[in-house]
Design an enzyme around this catalytic site. Structure first.
Site, mmCIF file in Angstrom:
data_model
loop_
_atom_site.group_PDB
_atom_site.id
_atom_site.type_symbol
_atom_site.label_atom_id
_atom_site.label_comp_id
_atom_site.label_asym_id
_atom_site.label_seq_id
_atom_site.Cartn_x
_atom_site.Cartn_y
_atom_site.Cartn_z
ATOM 1 N N GLN A 200 -2.359 -11.966 8.738
ATOM 2 C CA GLN A 200 -2.677 -11.631 7.129
ATOM 3 C C GLN A 200 -1.968 -12.677 6.445
ATOM 4 O O GLN A 200 -2.244 -13.284 5.494
ATOM 5 C CB GLN A 200 -2.009 -10.293 6.812
ATOM 6 N N LEU B 89 6.721 3.084 1.462
ATOM 7 C CA LEU B 89 7.798 1.739 1.621
ATOM 8 C C LEU B 89 8.762 2.305 2.836
ATOM 9 O O LEU B 89 9.279 3.063 2.992
ATOM 10 C CB LEU B 89 8.599 1.564 0.327
ATOM 11 N N ARG C 118 2.898 2.875 9.190
ATOM 12 C CA ARG C 118 2.245 3.888 10.411
ATOM 13 C C ARG C 118 3.034 4.395 11.432
ATOM 14 O O ARG C 118 2.814 5.467 11.737
ATOM 15 C CB ARG C 118 1.179 2.938 11.257
ATOM 16 N N MET D 273 0.947 -1.183 -0.008
ATOM 17 C CA MET D 273 -0.180 0.122 -0.073
ATOM 18 C C MET D 273 1.024 1.354 -0.142
ATOM 19 O O MET D 273 0.541 2.262 0.413
ATOM 20 C CB MET D 273 -0.740 -0.029 1.452
ATOM 21 N N SER E 264 6.957 -0.187 10.044
ATOM 22 C CA SER E 264 5.525 -0.340 9.518
ATOM 23 C C SER E 264 5.245 1.195 8.925
ATOM 24 O O SER E 264 5.889 2.056 9.560
ATOM 25 C CB SER E 264 4.440 -0.340 10.787
ATOM 26 N N HIS F 218 9.499 -3.737 3.444
ATOM 27 C CA HIS F 218 9.111 -3.794 2.179
ATOM 28 C C HIS F 218 10.601 -4.146 1.368
ATOM 29 O O HIS F 218 10.343 -5.148 0.315
ATOM 30 C CB HIS F 218 8.447 -2.721 1.494
ATOM 31 N N LYS G 29 5.416 -9.543 10.204
ATOM 32 C CA LYS G 29 4.816 -8.706 11.105
ATOM 33 C C LYS G 29 3.287 -8.756 10.968
ATOM 34 O O LYS G 29 2.548 -9.061 12.184
ATOM 35 C CB LYS G 29 5.189 -7.259 10.717
ATOM 36 N N ASP G 30 2.571 -8.984 9.912
ATOM 37 C CA ASP G 30 1.265 -9.043 9.779
ATOM 38 C C ASP G 30 1.075 -10.732 9.617
ATOM 39 O O ASP G 30 0.642 -11.257 8.516
ATOM 40 C CB ASP G 30 0.832 -8.171 8.533
ATOM 41 N N GLN H 162 -10.363 -2.510 2.938
ATOM 42 C CA GLN H 162 -9.660 -3.030 4.192
ATOM 43 C C GLN H 162 -9.656 -2.191 5.300
ATOM 44 O O GLN H 162 -9.168 -2.577 6.678
ATOM 45 C CB GLN H 162 -8.413 -3.902 4.027
HETATM 46 O O1 PAF Z 1 0.106 -5.772 4.012
HETATM 47 C C1 PAF Z 1 -0.532 -4.849 3.219
HETATM 48 O O2 PAF Z 1 0.235 -3.769 3.040
HETATM 49 C C2 PAF Z 1 -1.872 -5.168 2.524
HETATM 50 O O3 PAF Z 1 -2.547 -5.647 3.326
HETATM 51 C C3 PAF Z 1 -1.924 -5.714 1.286
HETATM 52 C C4 PAF Z 1 -1.349 -7.360 1.373
HETATM 53 C C5 PAF Z 1 -0.964 -5.039 0.273
HETATM 54 C C6 PAF Z 1 -3.144 -5.677 0.902
HETATM 55 O O4 PAF Z 1 -3.881 -4.528 0.604
#
Ligand code: PAF
Length: 265
Positions: A150, A30, A184, A27, A182, A34, A146-147, A58
């Site tokens: 997910q 970076l 954020r 998203m 992150s 990433h 970290k996620d 989301q």
């Molecule tokens: O982890 C993320 O940045 C988002 O959840 C993803 C996997 C790009 C989906 O929008």
């Protein structure tokens, strides 16, 4: 590096690609987390593709979506420096041409941990990831641990729907003081950033989930959850920064995996 703004253009290009394709959906905003995913793909795949798409479905909190950092020029520079071959920048009307009529819903693990207080969050994540995987058709797709929730949900979705892609989980990249990288983190003010350091340290303490939770509350965090599952302890906290709040998540390994401890999901 080629920047692609239309899915039709990408589909034409995809037919011409040879060798293995690695994919990193992002998203934007970076950071080194990433770049570690990009590096893994550059090292393993013949072609590396990254997408930048801030997926509205989301975000259950409109303020969170509005505050999400937008650093597109810097992101493209990072991608170029890392050796990314293609960056796809999809738009809502193409991704959600169906008006979000169809979605991918998981009805157990997605409702726990981060999903408990964020209704619809993982449905939005799984839906957009399935769409992006179908568009890009990579051999491998890379996600950060970290996620972790997910990562597990995407891994299980790919298995469940017989999707022909390998999901690679990459270790969490941390700041020197232990804070998980992150997008954020960019939203934290000085005080919030100092406090955030305590989060990861607290998760790793040899104490119960409840004790850690109350210690974090005493320090000034608003605790969403602290929960041990199998060999991992998961947590989500909210840090107040002036007139906004920043949600941080993390997880640490607390035990060796063995039969008694079992799986996370
Ligand atoms: O982890 C993320 O940045 C988002 O959840 C993803 C996997 C790009 C989906 O929008």
């Amino acid at each position: 590096m080629k920047v692609i703004r239309s899915l039709e253009e990408w589909r034409d290009l995809r037919r011409t690609l040879e060798g293995s394709v690695g994919f990193i959906p992002t998203m934007g905003a970076l950071h080194d987390g990433h770049t570690s995913l990009l590096q893994a793909s550059v090292d393993h795949d013949d072609v590396t593709v990254m997408s930048i798409y801030v997926n509205p479905t989301q975000f259950n909190d409109p303020k969170d979506l509005a505050n999400y950092p937008d650093t597109i020029d810097a992101d493209l520079e990072v991608a170029r420096d890392m050796g990314v071959d293609f960056v796809i920048l999809p738009v809502y009307d193409e991704i959600y041409a169906d008006g979000y009529r169809f979605s991918v819903d998981e009805n157990r693990f997605s409702r726990e941990l981060c999903g408990a207080n964020r209704p619809g969050h993982f449905t939005g994540v799984l839906t957009v990831v399935m769409k992006l995987l179908n568009i890009v058709r990579p051999d491998r797709a890379y996600f950060g641990k970290k996620d972790y929730q997910q990562y597990v949900l995407i891994r299980d979705m790919v298995e469940t729907f017989f999707m022909d892609v390998e999901i690679v989980g990459c270790e969490t990249v941390r700041e020197r003081d232990g804070l998980a990288m992150s997008s954020r983190n960019k939203l934290l003010d000085r005080e919030g950033r100092l406090l955030a350091t305590c989060f990861n340290r607290a998760l790793a303490l040899d104490a119960s989930d409840a004790e850690i939770s109350s210690r974090l509350e005493d320090l000034g965090f608003d605790v969403d959850y602290i929960e041990s599952r199998g060999p991992r302890r998961f947590g989500a906290v909210v840090v107040a920064c002036g007139d906004r709040t920043v949600r941080l998540i993390d997880n640490v390994e607390i035990k060796q995996v063995d039969e008694e401890v079992g799986e996370v999901a």
